[in-house]
Each structure stands twice: as structure tokens, then as C-alpha cells.
Design a protein around this motif. Structure first.
Motif, short mmCIF file in Angstrom:
data_model
loop_
_atom_site.label_atom_id
_atom_site.label_comp_id
_atom_site.label_asym_id
_atom_site.label_seq_id
_atom_site.Cartn_x
_atom_site.Cartn_y
_atom_site.Cartn_z
N TRP A 1 0.82 -1.22 0.00
CA TRP A 1 0.00 0.00 0.00
C TRP A 1 0.86 1.26 0.00
N ILE A 2 1.95 1.25 0.73
CA ILE A 2 2.77 2.46 0.84
C ILE A 2 3.54 2.75 -0.45
N LEU A 3 3.78 1.73 -1.28
CA LEU A 3 4.60 1.92 -2.47
C LEU A 3 4.00 2.93 -3.46
N PRO A 4 2.74 2.73 -3.93
CA PRO A 4 2.18 3.74 -4.85
C PRO A 4 1.98 5.09 -4.18
N ILE A 5 1.74 5.08 -2.86
CA ILE A 5 1.56 6.34 -2.14
C ILE A 5 2.84 7.17 -2.18
N VAL A 6 3.99 6.53 -2.02
CA VAL A 6 5.27 7.26 -2.05
C VAL A 6 5.45 7.96 -3.39
N LEU A 7 5.19 7.25 -4.50
CA LEU A 7 5.36 7.85 -5.82
C LEU A 7 4.36 8.97 -6.05
N LYS A 8 3.11 8.75 -5.68
CA LYS A 8 2.08 9.76 -5.92
C LYS A 8 2.29 10.98 -5.02
N THR A 9 2.77 10.74 -3.81
CA THR A 9 3.04 11.86 -2.90
C THR A 9 4.18 12.72 -3.42
N LYS A 10 5.22 12.09 -3.94
CA LYS A 10 6.34 12.84 -4.51
C LYS A 10 5.84 13.73 -5.65
N ARG A 11 5.00 13.16 -6.51
CA ARG A 11 4.44 13.94 -7.62
C ARG A 11 3.58 15.09 -7.10
N TYR B 1 -2.44 25.69 -6.80
CA TYR B 1 -2.40 24.22 -6.80
C TYR B 1 -3.78 23.65 -7.11
N VAL B 2 -4.82 24.23 -6.51
CA VAL B 2 -6.20 23.77 -6.75
C VAL B 2 -6.55 23.94 -8.22
N LYS B 3 -6.11 25.06 -8.81
CA LYS B 3 -6.39 25.28 -10.24
C LYS B 3 -5.71 24.21 -11.08
N TRP B 4 -4.45 23.88 -10.72
CA TRP B 4 -3.76 22.81 -11.46
C TRP B 4 -4.50 21.49 -11.31
N LEU B 5 -4.97 21.19 -10.10
CA LEU B 5 -5.71 19.95 -9.87
C LEU B 5 -6.95 19.87 -10.75
N SER B 6 -7.67 20.99 -10.85
CA SER B 6 -8.92 21.00 -11.62
C SER B 6 -8.65 20.84 -13.11
N GLN B 7 -7.46 21.25 -13.57
CA GLN B 7 -7.13 21.17 -14.99
C GLN B 7 -6.43 19.87 -15.37
N ASN B 8 -6.12 19.04 -14.38
CA ASN B 8 -5.36 17.81 -14.64
C ASN B 8 -5.97 16.62 -13.91
N ARG B 9 -7.28 16.44 -14.08
CA ARG B 9 -7.99 15.38 -13.35
C ARG B 9 -7.44 14.00 -13.69
N SER B 10 -7.03 13.80 -14.94
CA SER B 10 -6.54 12.47 -15.34
C SER B 10 -5.22 12.13 -14.67
N LYS B 11 -4.43 13.14 -14.29
CA LYS B 11 -3.18 12.89 -13.58
C LYS B 11 -3.43 12.70 -12.09
N LEU C 1 3.98 -0.45 -9.78
CA LEU C 1 4.85 -0.75 -10.92
C LEU C 1 4.43 0.03 -12.16
N TYR C 2 3.12 0.21 -12.33
CA TYR C 2 2.61 0.99 -13.47
C TYR C 2 3.06 2.45 -13.35
N PHE C 3 2.89 3.02 -12.15
CA PHE C 3 3.32 4.41 -11.91
C PHE C 3 4.82 4.56 -12.18
N ARG C 4 5.60 3.62 -11.66
CA ARG C 4 7.05 3.72 -11.79
C ARG C 4 7.51 3.62 -13.24
N ASN C 5 6.87 2.74 -14.01
CA ASN C 5 7.28 2.52 -15.39
C ASN C 5 6.74 3.58 -16.35
N ASN C 6 5.80 4.40 -15.87
CA ASN C 6 5.19 5.41 -16.76
C ASN C 6 5.44 6.83 -16.25
#
Length: 532
Positions: free
Chosen positions: A15-25, A40-50, A88-93
Motif C-alpha cells: 500500500w505504501i509503495l504507490p503512495i510514495v510515488l504519488k506523494t512525490k508527484r 495548486y487547486v487550479k492545477w488539480l482541476s485542470q489535470n484530473r486524469s493525472k 509498478l505501473y506508476f514507476r514505469n510510466n
């Protein structure tokens, strides 16, 4: 029960593995947005897929299994495999970062707060899983894994009082150091564009006679300036040059009140950061804060008289004004006879007092003439003569990624103007390209942070660029829609432009279509926040 504990432990590890990558981003994006939640909120609203990638839809699998299967091992095992698979998907992409996350002390404090929150989530899941039910525990973990972007924003809010206190401490230390150097001359530099180049040129000119400290790289915020003072200012420094950036009203004034500058250079005022400033009048007022805060009796403002936005604003401060220009001759410092080639540029400078000198530089572009004039104006104020400064100008290196002339392998010469772009600078850049000999190619994703005018400004720039380029490569299929429309309106042949998916695709196409003696202008490589 022992098997369930083992599976739950493995689940927490995965569980902590994808969280570490996503938190860094998440932290990276917050840092790129200056730790300001509203941006930051504006960026979030414009990048929902990320923020919520489609791969995270797999989290529904262990929830469904928890509802249908009475086997903790199967539920926990499936959850662990999915957490691991998404990691693994996050790390490889992961996309290549143009500007990497800087692990400042603030970032470390932010991560500390975030991981305390994740720890509480994990503890809550363990307690709930042991005493209530597995489904609720899974939901707690999945929510924490899905929402790191918002958890980081909450951590930033929690840390705000601490950061404000630390920031004020740095400011107080900087003020004490400046007060301990009463003979230090402080030069402030701001503008919608050109300020970083002018900073380097002023440093180059003045360093021939004085010990000069300047803010490094793009350290142009309040904390960047105070950090430079606290870490680098020494008693032997004669001059301190502070670059000052702004994205909202009051930003320049805040820095000026810290450094107490005696000289203020305003390079240009244009339509940049309209998404935060909203209007050009707000930009004019904010940039002129560098003039309004000068000492009335001894302060000197160095101003570009050719800039209509500067001249349309009347400062209230009666301090002395020194003007420079190319188009207008009623100035204190005037440049003429500008000529340039792939080897550099020559021009002549004349002062209001009649002193004249010829200059040779490896720099390119009319805008660099303005930048050099600003540096020469300060040099004259510091007691230097034009002839004294001619050698420094000749030896000036281009500021990286600002019309920096490079030679690539084979038959391609690169003009790297990829740091950022603005409506005036981008036109000047393609003007340089248009006057070059050879096969002229433009590579660009267009301009950003121009608010509601962004589409129209990019479209107009594409029309302007059409007759100056033999081939145009646009980077980003969605980002460059206004450029595509502008080229079509200008009647630019479709077989002479290409829409690349990313920069690597653009460079591949560049080598494919390059001819003998090709000159390529790289204009505005977008920051990580605008990756498609």
C-alpha cells in the motif's frame, strides 16, 4: 488469525509503495505552484486524469471481493497485488521531469506531516480491521492511496503557521545582515521578461570593478532573495543584485521592503501571469512597485522608454529616472546600428552627454540590446565609462536557454530560447530566426499563463511567425490548437508544419526534415505542470 495478520502486513507494505510515488508527484506540483494552495487547486482541476489516473479503478476489485468472498486471505492478497501492480505501473510510466523536485527543508516538513497522516490512516485501518470489519479497513487504505494530492494540500495548510514563522525568521536575519552593511549598494531588477538576463549582464559589467553578489538561478521570490542574503552575503561585497519576480500584487513591494534597494531596473511590462494578475493594469502597478519603493531623494529608476506599458504608467515617486531605448532617441542611453548574424551582434551606444561606443557581443536579438542597455545604465551610475564596459559585453555568455546560440551535430545550428516565453519576447525571437541565413525551423508548444487571452495571443503569434520560418514543429496536439489555427489563417502550407506528440517526437522530426545549414529556434519548453 496469524495468516490474516501476515496478509494485512503485506498489504500495508504494498500500500505504501504507490503512495510514495504519488506523494512525490503531489509535492512536486505544489512546489512548482509556489506552495500556494489556490494555484495548486487550479492545477488539480485542470489535470484530473493525472490526479486520478484510470489505473486506480482497479481498487474496486478488493472492495467487491470483500463483499462477495468470506476469505480475508483472498481479499487482502488481491488488494496487495493491486497496490503492487499500480506502483509498478506508476514507476514505469513516470514522465521525465524538466525541473526536478528540490528536497528543501520545507518539502521535508511537508512530507513529514503527510506521512504522519498516512500513519494515522494505517493505524486506523489496523484497528478497524481487527475490531470491526475488513471492508471498512480496505476503504480507509484505498482513500489514502487515491487522494495524496489533496492530503498534501491539507498538510500544506496545517504547516502554514509554522512556515510563516520560519519565513519571518529568515526575513529578520536578512534585514540584520543588510543593516550591518551600510555601504552596500542594492540593485533591484524586475519586469515581465528580461529580468534574469539583465541580472547576469549587470553582474558581468559591474564585476570588472566591484565585488558583486547576485541572486542565483531564478531565486526571485521573497524567500529566494532572503536565502541568498543569509547564505552568501559577505562583508566584502560592494553590490547586491536582487532579481524580483511577481505573480500577484504586492510581491515586488514585499521584496523591496526587505532589501531596501537604491536602484531599480524595470525591463518591460507585458501580459504574463494574467491567470493570477487578471488585468494588464494590475501588472503595471505591481511591476512599478520597484520604482515606488525607492528612496525619493537618492533612489534611481532605470526604465525602458520603448516599452509602452512602462511609459503609460506614471509613478508617484519623484526619484530620479534614467531612460534607455532603441526606437526613441530622447533617452539617456540610446542604441543604434544593430546588426547580427550566426556569430553574434554589433550595435552602437550613445549617452545623452555625447559619449559614443561600439559594442560586439555573442548575444542575439534586439531584446538583448535592451537588456545590455539596462546594464550599461547601471554601470554609468556606478562610475564606469562605456569604453570600460565594452570588453565585459564582448565576453558576456548567453544566459542558458535565452536565445542561447548552440551548434548541434551535423548541419543544424540551435538557438535555444526554451526557458519561457511571452508575447513580446517570442516575436523578437522569431525575428532573429527570420533574419538568419539558411533553412529556418521553429519548434514550440506556444505560450502559457496568459489567462483568457492565451488562445488569441498564441494564434496571432503563429500568424506573425508564418513568413519567418521554412518549417514549423508544434509540440503538443491540444496545447498548440491556437497555433495550428493561426498558421492555417496565415495560409501556411500544411506540408511545412508538423504537430508532434512531445519534445522527443519534435526533435526526431527536426532531424528528419533538416537541410544543409539549418537554423532551429527552440521557443518555450513548457514546465512539468503543462505536460500533456
Amino acid at each position: 488469525m496469524t495468516i490474516q495478520i501476515i496478509f494485512f502486513t503485506l498489504l500495508l507494505i504494498t500500500w505504501i509503495l504507490p503512495i510514495v510515488l504519488k506523494t512525490k508527484r503531489s509535492v512536486h506540483m505544489l512546489q512548482l505552484n509556489s506552495y500556494r494552495n489556490e494555484r495548486y487547486v487550479k492545477w488539480l482541476s485542470q489535470n484530473r486524469s493525472k490526479v486520478f489516473p484510470s489505473s486506480e479503478g482497479l481498487y474496486i476489485v478488493p472492495i467487491v471481493l470483500a463483499l462477495l468472498v468470506d476469505s480475508p486471505a483472498i481479499v487482502l492478497g488481491s488488494g496487495g497485488l493491486i497496490f503492487l501492480g499500480i506502483y509498478l505501473y506508476f514507476r514505469n510510466n513516470q514522465q521525465t521531469e524538466k525541473k526536478k523536485l528540490v528536497y528543501t527543508q520545507r518539502v521535508q516538513r511537508l512530507l513529514g506531516t503527510a506521512y504522519i497522516m498516512y500513519g494515522l490512516a494505517a493505524a486506523g485501518a489496523i484497528i478497524v480491521g481487527a475490531y470491526l470489519n475488513l471492508l471498512t479497513a480496505l476503504i480507509i487504505l484505498i482513500v489514502a492511496a487515491v487522494f495524496p494530492y489533496y492530503i498534501i494540500m491539507l498538510a500544506n495548510t496545517i504547516n502554514r503557521p509554522i512556515e510563516a514563522s520560519i519565513s519571518q525568521g529568515f526575513v529578520n536575519d536578512a534585514k540584520r545582515l543588510l543593516k550591518a552593511s551600510p555601504e552596500l549598494k542594492v540593485i533591484g531588477i524586475t519586469g515581465s521578461f528580461g529580468k534574469t538576463s539583465v541580472k547576469h549582464f549587470v553582474h558581468a559589467v559591474l564585476s570588472s570593478k566591484y565585488n558583486v553578489l547576485m541572486t542565483p538561478e531564478s531565486y526571485n521570490t521573497k524567500l529566494g532573495v532572503t536565502r541568498t542574503i543569509n547564505e552568501q552575503l559577505k562583508p566584502y561585497h560592494d553590490i547586491f543584485i536582487a532579481e524580483m519576480g511577481a505573480k500577484q500584487e504586492g510581491d515586488i513591494k514585499e521584496i523591496c521592503e526587505i532589501v531596501d534597494h537604491q536602484y531599480g531596473i524595470l525591463t518591460a511590462v507585458g501580459e504574463q501571469h494574467l491567470d493570477t494578475f487578471k488585468t494588464l493594469d494590475n501588472i503595471k502597478k505591481t511591476k512599478h512597485e520597484i520604482v515606488e519603493t525607492l528612496p525619493e531623494d537618492s533612489g534611481v529608476a532605470i526604465l525602458n522608454k520603448d516599452d509602452k506599458n512602462i511609459m503609460s504608467y506614471t509613478p508617484q515617486n519623484p526619484c530620479r529616472k534614467v531612460y534607455y531605448g532603441v526606437e526613441r532617441e530622447d533617452v539617456d542611453l540610446h542604441a543604434s546600428n544593430i546588426a547580427f548574424s550566426s556569430k553574434g551582434m554589433t550595435f552602437t551606444v550613445k549617452t545623452a552627454g555625447g559619449e559614443t561606443e561600439s559594442f560586439l557581443t555573442r548575444l542575439l536579438g534586439k531584446h538583448n540590446v535592451y537588456n545590455i542597455l539596462a546594464a550599461l545604465a547601471i554601470g554609468l551610475e556606478m562610475g564606469l565609462k562605456l569604453k570600460d564596459m565594452a570588453r565585459a559585453v564582448k565576453q558576456m555568455d548567453p544566459v542558458p536557454h535565452r536565445l542561447e546560440l548552440k551548434r548541434s551535430t551535423g548541419n543544424i545550428t540551435i538557438i535555444d530560447d526554451s526557458f519561457n516565453s511571452n508575447p513580446v519576447g517570442s516575436k523578437m525571437a522569431v525575428d532573429v530566426l527570420g533574419r538568419m541565413e539558411g533553412y529556418r525551423m521553429l519548434i514550440t508548444p506556444g505560450m502559457i499563463e496568459l489567462g483568457d487571452k492565451e488562445f488569441d495571443i498564441n494564434k496571432e503569434w503563429a500568424r506573425y511567425s508564418a513568413d519567418k520560418c521554412d518549417f514549423i514543429i508544434l509540440v503538443g496536439k491540444k496545447q498548440t490548437l491556437p497555433l495550428q489555427e493561426g498558421l492555417k489563417e496565415a495560409g501556411y502550407p500544411e506540408n511545412q508544419f508538423y504537430v508532434a506528440s512531445d519534445l522527443q517526437d519534435a526533435l526526431r522530426k527536426m532531424h528528419e526534415v533538416a537541410q544543409a545549414n539549418t537554423v532551429v529556434l527552440l521557443e518555450n519548453d513548457l514546465p512539468d505542470t503543462f505536460n500533456e
